[in-house]
Enzyme design. Structure first.
Site, PDB file in Angstrom:
ATOM      1  N   LYS A   1       9.913 -13.634  -8.766  1.00  0.00           N
ATOM      2  CA  LYS A   1       8.807 -14.383  -8.166  1.00  0.00           C
ATOM      3  C   LYS A   1       7.896 -14.910  -9.265  1.00  0.00           C
ATOM      4  CE  LYS A   1       8.629 -11.654  -3.885  1.00  0.00           C
ATOM      5  NZ  LYS A   1       7.822 -10.690  -3.081  1.00  0.00           N
TER       6      LYS A   1
ATOM      7  N   GLU B   1      15.621  -4.052   0.049  1.00  0.00           N
ATOM      8  CA  GLU B   1      14.706  -4.466  -1.020  1.00  0.00           C
ATOM      9  C   GLU B   1      13.569  -3.470  -1.206  1.00  0.00           C
ATOM     10  OE1 GLU B   1      11.987  -8.432  -2.145  1.00  0.00           O
ATOM     11  OE2 GLU B   1      13.384  -8.455  -0.460  1.00  0.00           O
TER      12      GLU B   1
ATOM     13  N   ASP C   1      14.613 -16.523  -0.859  1.00  0.00           N
ATOM     14  CA  ASP C   1      13.558 -16.015   0.034  1.00  0.00           C
ATOM     15  C   ASP C   1      12.331 -16.905  -0.134  1.00  0.00           C
ATOM     16  OD1 ASP C   1      12.231 -14.321   1.815  1.00  0.00           O
ATOM     17  OD2 ASP C   1      11.470 -13.063   0.194  1.00  0.00           O
TER      18      ASP C   1
ATOM     19  N   ASP D   1      13.515  -5.236   3.900  1.00  0.00           N
ATOM     20  CA  ASP D   1      12.523  -5.125   2.827  1.00  0.00           C
ATOM     21  C   ASP D   1      11.489  -4.085   3.223  1.00  0.00           C
ATOM     22  OD1 ASP D   1      10.759  -5.417   0.758  1.00  0.00           O
ATOM     23  OD2 ASP D   1      10.235  -7.500   1.157  1.00  0.00           O
TER      24      ASP D   1
ATOM     25  N   ARG E   1       0.337  -5.037   4.017  1.00  0.00           N
ATOM     26  CA  ARG E   1      -0.823  -5.776   4.493  1.00  0.00           C
ATOM     27  C   ARG E   1      -0.505  -6.587   5.742  1.00  0.00           C
ATOM     28  NH1 ARG E   1      -1.499 -11.468   1.387  1.00  0.00           N
ATOM     29  NH2 ARG E   1       0.684 -11.914   0.939  1.00  0.00           N
TER      30      ARG E   1
ATOM     31  N   THR F   1      11.818 -14.481   7.271  1.00  0.00           N
ATOM     32  CA  THR F   1      11.277 -13.130   7.298  1.00  0.00           C
ATOM     33  C   THR F   1      10.773 -12.770   8.684  1.00  0.00           C
ATOM     34  OG1 THR F   1      10.613 -13.329   4.982  1.00  0.00           O
ATOM     35  CG2 THR F   1       9.588 -11.574   6.277  1.00  0.00           C
TER      36      THR F   1
ATOM     37  N   LYS G   1      11.181  -6.953   7.679  1.00  0.00           N
ATOM     38  CA  LYS G   1      10.195  -6.077   7.057  1.00  0.00           C
ATOM     39  C   LYS G   1      10.176  -4.743   7.798  1.00  0.00           C
ATOM     40  CE  LYS G   1       8.271  -8.962   4.020  1.00  0.00           C
ATOM     41  NZ  LYS G   1       8.222  -8.712   2.566  1.00  0.00           N
TER      42      LYS G   1
ATOM     43  N   ASP H   1      10.648 -18.853   2.457  1.00  0.00           N
ATOM     44  CA  ASP H   1      10.240 -19.319   3.787  1.00  0.00           C
ATOM     45  C   ASP H   1       8.739 -19.390   3.994  1.00  0.00           C
ATOM     46  OD1 ASP H   1      10.193 -16.490   3.589  1.00  0.00           O
ATOM     47  OD2 ASP H   1      10.178 -16.291   5.769  1.00  0.00           O
TER      48      ASP H   1
ATOM     49  N   LYS I   1      15.464 -11.645   7.002  1.00  0.00           N
ATOM     50  CA  LYS I   1      14.984 -10.498   6.228  1.00  0.00           C
ATOM     51  C   LYS I   1      13.954  -9.751   7.061  1.00  0.00           C
ATOM     52  CE  LYS I   1      12.256 -10.528   2.423  1.00  0.00           C
ATOM     53  NZ  LYS I   1      11.855 -10.566   0.990  1.00  0.00           N
TER      54      LYS I   1
ATOM     55  N   ASP J   1      12.100  -5.519  -6.336  1.00  0.00           N
ATOM     56  CA  ASP J   1      11.096  -6.586  -6.274  1.00  0.00           C
ATOM     57  C   ASP J   1       9.858  -6.169  -7.052  1.00  0.00           C
ATOM     58  OD1 ASP J   1       9.284  -8.592  -5.710  1.00  0.00           O
ATOM     59  OD2 ASP J   1       9.231  -8.255  -3.557  1.00  0.00           O
TER      60      ASP J   1
END
Length: 366
Positions: free
Chosen positions: A266, A217, A319, A189, A26, A137, A162, A321, A160, A242
């Protein structure tokens, strides 16, 4: 005399981001935070947050309001604040699914219980109120964009990245390693973007070029645990699960298949601190590493996650942030950022005193 849960309310707050957040799943330029306030019969309040996204959590502000103010509130109202066992079971059995909604109430009640005990939440749940280090990220982007964003965060030792957005995934990460040098820890990730074959190809290319990733990830779709295991077996880079791991049931499957070296815990997936703590114990027993992560959420959710992270000794940055992506916090008090450190409030509970004066919150109803 035990204080009891008297009132539950849900408020929505919209906060612009400092820059768009882009993943393989997204893109968004603002956070629509859904906060839950639980009040006891002494007028004391605890706070929690429900991270909502149809494509990530499968929940919306309206669905959270319906679940929280309906079956969940009905299950916890009147229960003793100082009895986590009772209200933890009540929340867990009050509704099927709706993990983010359950998490918001669970975290609010842990906050409330810690306040009643006069302890910071981290200490109340078995840790210490110490700063927690976080990564930063970098959204999906072309190599030049990734490097530009990385240089905007010179104080962060762990980045990290994406990926999963296109043909430049491998090149972008290699470019970061060349330009940033070996001192910066790099993570990747993919947010479920690849097949097992694509994941193995990309990871092996990074291994051959000496990128030296901390981990990759969730390279494959959440339901493809066998594919996740195949990726892990084919590469030397650690694999972190995850979206494949929401709760202990999922974790047991990952353990059974040998599908991951570590997991991302999470709160919005687990249903709150109660289940998340159990997951951390189970992961440790199985020899898996744990990273506490977050969705795109506000300082409320981050404060609870930081308290959870303070209950164990991490091997690397967490993670957490998301609060740094916001132009402001929707609440007064609570967690603060100092560079790559997340500092919990020394006040009882989460240290949140109220909604921020400029929060422009609106109360939600079923």
């Amino acid at each position: 005399m035990s204080r009891r849960v008297e009132r539950v309310r849900v408020v929505a707050v919209e906060v612009p981001l400092v820059r768009p957040f882009v993943t393989a799943v997204r893109r968004t330029d603002r956070l629509r935070a859904v906060l839950v306030e639980v009040t006891d019969d002494d007028g004391r309040s605890g706070w929690g947050e429900a991270a909502t996204s149809w494509r990530v959590t499968g929940e919306s502000p309206r669905s959270v309001a319906a679940a929280v103010l309906g079956p969940i509130a009905g299950a916890v109202t009147g229960l003793a604040v100082d009895d986590p066992g009772a209200w933890g079971r009540a929340i867990e059995t009050s509704v099927v699914g709706n993990a983010a909604a359950r998490s918001a109430v669970d975290c609010a009640l842990w906050d409330l219980a810690a306040r009643a005990a006069g302890l910071p939440l981290a200490e109340f749940i078995g840790g210490r109120a110490a700063p927690v280090r976080t990564d930063m990220t970098l959204s999906v982007g072309a190599p030049r964009d990734l490097l530009e964003r990385a240089r905007e965060h010179p104080g962060f030792g762990t980045l990290k990245v994406k990926v999963g957005g296109g043909e430049h995934d491998v090149e972008g990460v290699e470019s970061l390693r060349r330009e940033l040098g070996p001192a910066i820890v790099l993570r990747v990730d993919a947010n479920q973007a690849w097949t097992a074959g694509q994941a193995v190809e990309a990871i092996r290319r990074w291994e051959d070029s000496g990128v030296g990733l901390d981990f990759v990830e969730q390279p494959v779709p959440a339901a493809d645990v066998e594919g996740l295991a195949a990726v892990r077996a084919a590469v030397t880079t650690p694999v972190l699960a995850d979206e494949s791991v929401w709760n202990r049931r999922d974790l047991r499957q990952v353990i059974r298949y040998g599908a991951a070296d570590a997991i991302n815990v999470k709160l919005a997936k687990s249903g709150g601190i109660t289940e998340a703590r159990r997951m951390i114990v189970l992961a440790a027993e199985a020899g898996l590493g744990v990273m506490v992560g977050c969705m795109m959420e506000s300082h409320v959710g981050i404060a609870a996650s930081a308290a959870l992270a303070a209950t164990f000794t991490p091997t690397g940055a967490q993670d957490l942030d998301a609060g740094l992506w916001l132009t402001r916090s929707p609440v007064s008090g609570g967690v603060e950022y100092h560079g790559d450190l997340v500092r919990s409030s020394p006040a009882p509970g989460l240290g949140i005193t109220a909604l921020a004066p400029d929060a422009a919150a609106r109360e939600l109803h079923p």
